[in-house]
Design an enzyme around this catalytic site. Structure first.
Site, PDB file in Angstrom:
ATOM      1  N   ASP A 177      40.663  49.834  46.529  1.00 49.82           N
ATOM      2  CA  ASP A 177      42.031  49.365  46.805  1.00 49.82           C
ATOM      3  C   ASP A 177      43.041  49.777  45.739  1.00 49.82           C
ATOM      4  OD1 ASP A 177      41.613  47.506  44.678  1.00 49.82           O
ATOM      5  OD2 ASP A 177      42.956  46.107  45.694  1.00 49.82           O
ATOM      6  N   GLU A 178      42.626  50.672  44.865  1.00 54.95           N
ATOM      7  CA  GLU A 178      43.470  50.954  43.710  1.00 54.95           C
ATOM      8  C   GLU A 178      43.443  52.446  43.390  1.00 54.95           C
ATOM      9  OE1 GLU A 178      43.197  49.369  39.276  1.00 54.95           O
ATOM     10  OE2 GLU A 178      42.059  48.193  40.705  1.00 54.95           O
TER      11      GLU A 178
HETATM   12  P1  TTP Z   1      41.282  43.625  42.942  1.00 54.75           P
HETATM   13  O1  TTP Z   1      42.379  44.619  43.137  1.00 54.75           O
HETATM   14  O2  TTP Z   1      40.884  43.265  41.555  1.00 54.75           O
HETATM   15  O3  TTP Z   1      41.648  42.276  43.660  1.00 54.75           O
HETATM   16  P2  TTP Z   1      42.384  42.013  45.019  1.00 54.75           P
HETATM   17  O4  TTP Z   1      42.899  43.263  45.646  1.00 54.75           O
HETATM   18  O5  TTP Z   1      41.460  41.208  45.892  1.00 54.75           O
HETATM   19  O6  TTP Z   1      43.558  41.061  44.602  1.00 54.75           O
HETATM   20  P3  TTP Z   1      44.933  41.418  43.853  1.00 54.75           P
HETATM   21  O7  TTP Z   1      46.001  41.044  44.841  1.00 54.75           O
HETATM   22  O8  TTP Z   1      44.938  40.549  42.639  1.00 54.75           O
HETATM   23  O9  TTP Z   1      44.888  42.882  43.560  1.00 54.75           O
HETATM   24  O10 TTP Z   1      39.973  44.101  43.684  1.00 54.75           O
HETATM   25  C1  TTP Z   1      40.005  44.798  44.908  1.00 54.75           C
HETATM   26  C2  TTP Z   1      38.829  44.419  45.797  1.00 54.75           C
HETATM   27  O11 TTP Z   1      37.601  44.645  45.113  1.00 54.75           O
HETATM   28  C3  TTP Z   1      38.815  42.956  46.170  1.00 54.75           C
HETATM   29  O12 TTP Z   1      39.554  42.684  47.354  1.00 54.75           O
HETATM   30  C4  TTP Z   1      37.375  42.636  46.302  1.00 54.75           C
HETATM   31  C5  TTP Z   1      36.672  43.597  45.390  1.00 54.75           C
HETATM   32  N1  TTP Z   1      36.232  42.915  44.152  1.00 54.75           N
HETATM   33  C6  TTP Z   1      34.911  42.453  44.075  1.00 54.75           C
HETATM   34  O13 TTP Z   1      34.138  42.634  45.016  1.00 54.75           O
HETATM   35  N2  TTP Z   1      34.515  41.794  42.927  1.00 54.75           N
HETATM   36  C7  TTP Z   1      35.346  41.584  41.873  1.00 54.75           C
HETATM   37  O14 TTP Z   1      34.955  40.964  40.857  1.00 54.75           O
HETATM   38  C8  TTP Z   1      36.704  42.078  41.963  1.00 54.75           C
HETATM   39  C9  TTP Z   1      37.660  41.852  40.824  1.00 54.75           C
HETATM   40  C10 TTP Z   1      37.078  42.721  43.108  1.00 54.75           C
HETATM   41 MG    MG Z   2      43.991  44.644  44.532  1.00 53.17          MG
END
Ligand code: TTP
Ligand code: MG
Length: 354
Positions: A103-104
């Site tokens: 997602d990044e």
């Molecule tokens: P993140 O971008 O850290 O979190 P997010 O997108 O859910 O929330 P934010 O709005 O704060 O960005 O992580 C992306 C995805 O990766 C998340 O949806 C689920 C997965 N993930 C895990 O499976 N375990 C973890 O510890 C983290 C941090 C993320």
């Molecule tokens: Mg995220």
């Protein structure tokens, strides 16, 4: 001067599930393993976060904080597909894309010509496309240094963006808390604090040998960042192989004239896409893909080293006359197959030996 955008989807897995099942939108939702199997939370929607539910927390603990929490097991392959769709959007703007997770990603838009090269407008447009086409929200950070772009994408999260302009970089860095720097975890931040380092300004006022003695490589990296030095580059995950555009029409069409109307619009869009990606010299083949009302589709391609309106029209007419069989047209696609750009190392080597 470089221009970087860091994009981070908002509560990604949970957001995908809320899109697929909108009644979750008003309920606390988490993706994670079951509590009886010592499961942990992958992520939670923003309602659940208000109860303190967080990534990496034990599911049992999460349920204690939020007894009505809905927990879904998650479906990684589906999230991968969505991630691929997000990347398809990124590629409209640049080929220099470095994914950090599903997602990044970092995007280097230094040479993008869209929106006169305004990274701020590009970031806005990417987020809009993700919202309009995929019904998901993303946050973005824009800066001339990669690590700052990443930090910036968190500032107006969710569904927001933050820009650090070149003349704001210094003051932003000086006020930046060290624990916000990617790679500095809780434990290191605590150690830094005990030694009196809280912000980058504290690091700047210190001296390099001391930092190296105490923190090794991290000391050098902090020193550099505090001085606005981050010479990492976006390492793109792949070389682009094709560029195409397609449109599913609001209604099936049976009329050639109507077809050419949509064709013209798509052709112009393809032309823009090719130009934005600097890909005109890479074209090897062109193709037309048409999907009919019965969802069957057909593709016709030809060898071509250029984008040629008449050639695309000719391919379309051959499909229309020869393969349509009175069926209505549902989707029109115009595409190109590109040759791979030579990897940079190879170019440099051949220069050396020439
Ligand atoms: P993140 O971008 O850290 O979190 P997010 O997108 O859910 O929330 P934010 O709005 O704060 O960005 O992580 C992306 C995805 O990766 C998340 O949806 C689920 C997965 N993930 C895990 O499976 N375990 C973890 O510890 C983290 C941090 C993320
Ligand atoms: Mg995220």
């Amino acid at each position: 001067m470089k221009k970087f955008i860091h994009i981070d989807m908002d509560c990604f897995y949970a957001a995908v599930e809320m899109r697929e099942n909108p009644h979750y939108k008003t309920l606390p939702l988490a993706i994670g393993g079951p509590p009886d199997k010592r499961g942990v939370i992958s992520t939670a929607n923003y309602i659940a976060r208000q109860f303190g539910v967080k990534s990496a927390m034990a599911t049992g603990q999460a349920i204690k904080l939020c007894p009505n929490l809905i927990i879904l097991p998650g479906r990684i392959n589906f999230y991968k597909q969505v991630s691929e769709q997000i990347h398809e959007i990124f590629r409209r703007y640049t080929n220099l894309i470095e994914p950090l997770s599903l997602d990044e990603a970092y995007l280097d838009v230094t040479n993008s010509r869209v929106f006169d090269g305004s990274a701020t407008l590009i970031a806005q447009d990417i987020r809009k496309a993700i919202y309009d086409e995929l019904n998901l929200t993303a946050s973005a950070g824009v800066a001339s240094l990669m690590f700052l772009a990443k930090i910036a994408s968190d500032i107006n999260k969710p569904n927001g963006q933050f820009v650090i302009t070149p003349n704001e970089v210094n003051s932003f860095i000086e006020g930046l808390e060290l624990r916000k720097i990617p790679g500095i975890g809780k434990v290191t931040a605590e150690k830094l604090k005990i030694l009196g380092f809280k912000t980058c300004l504290d690091i700047k006022k210190s001296n390099l040998p001391f930092l190296v003695q105490k923190f090794g490589k991290l000391g050098i990296s902090m020193w550099n960042k505090a001085h606005g030095i981050d010479d990492r580059e976006v390492v793109s995950d792949r070389v682009r192989k094709s560029i195409s555009v397609e449109k599913t029409l609001n209604e099936d069409i049976y009329d050639w004239k109507e077809f050419t109307h949509h064709f013209d619009i798509l052709y112009r869009e393809l032309e823009q896409r090719i130009n934005r990606n600097d890909a005109i010299q890479l074209i090897r083949k062109i193709n037309v893909k048409i999907k009919f009302e019965d969802f069957k589709q057909t593709t016709l391609e030809m060898v071509s080293s250029e984008l040629n309106y008449l050639a695309y029209m000719d391919l379309s007419k051959r499909v229309w006359d020869g393969r349509r069989n009175m069926r209505g047209v549902r989707t029109i696609g115009l595409g190109t197959i590109l040759s791979a750009k030579e990897p940079i190392e190879k170019q440099q080597l051949s220069l050396m030996f020439d």
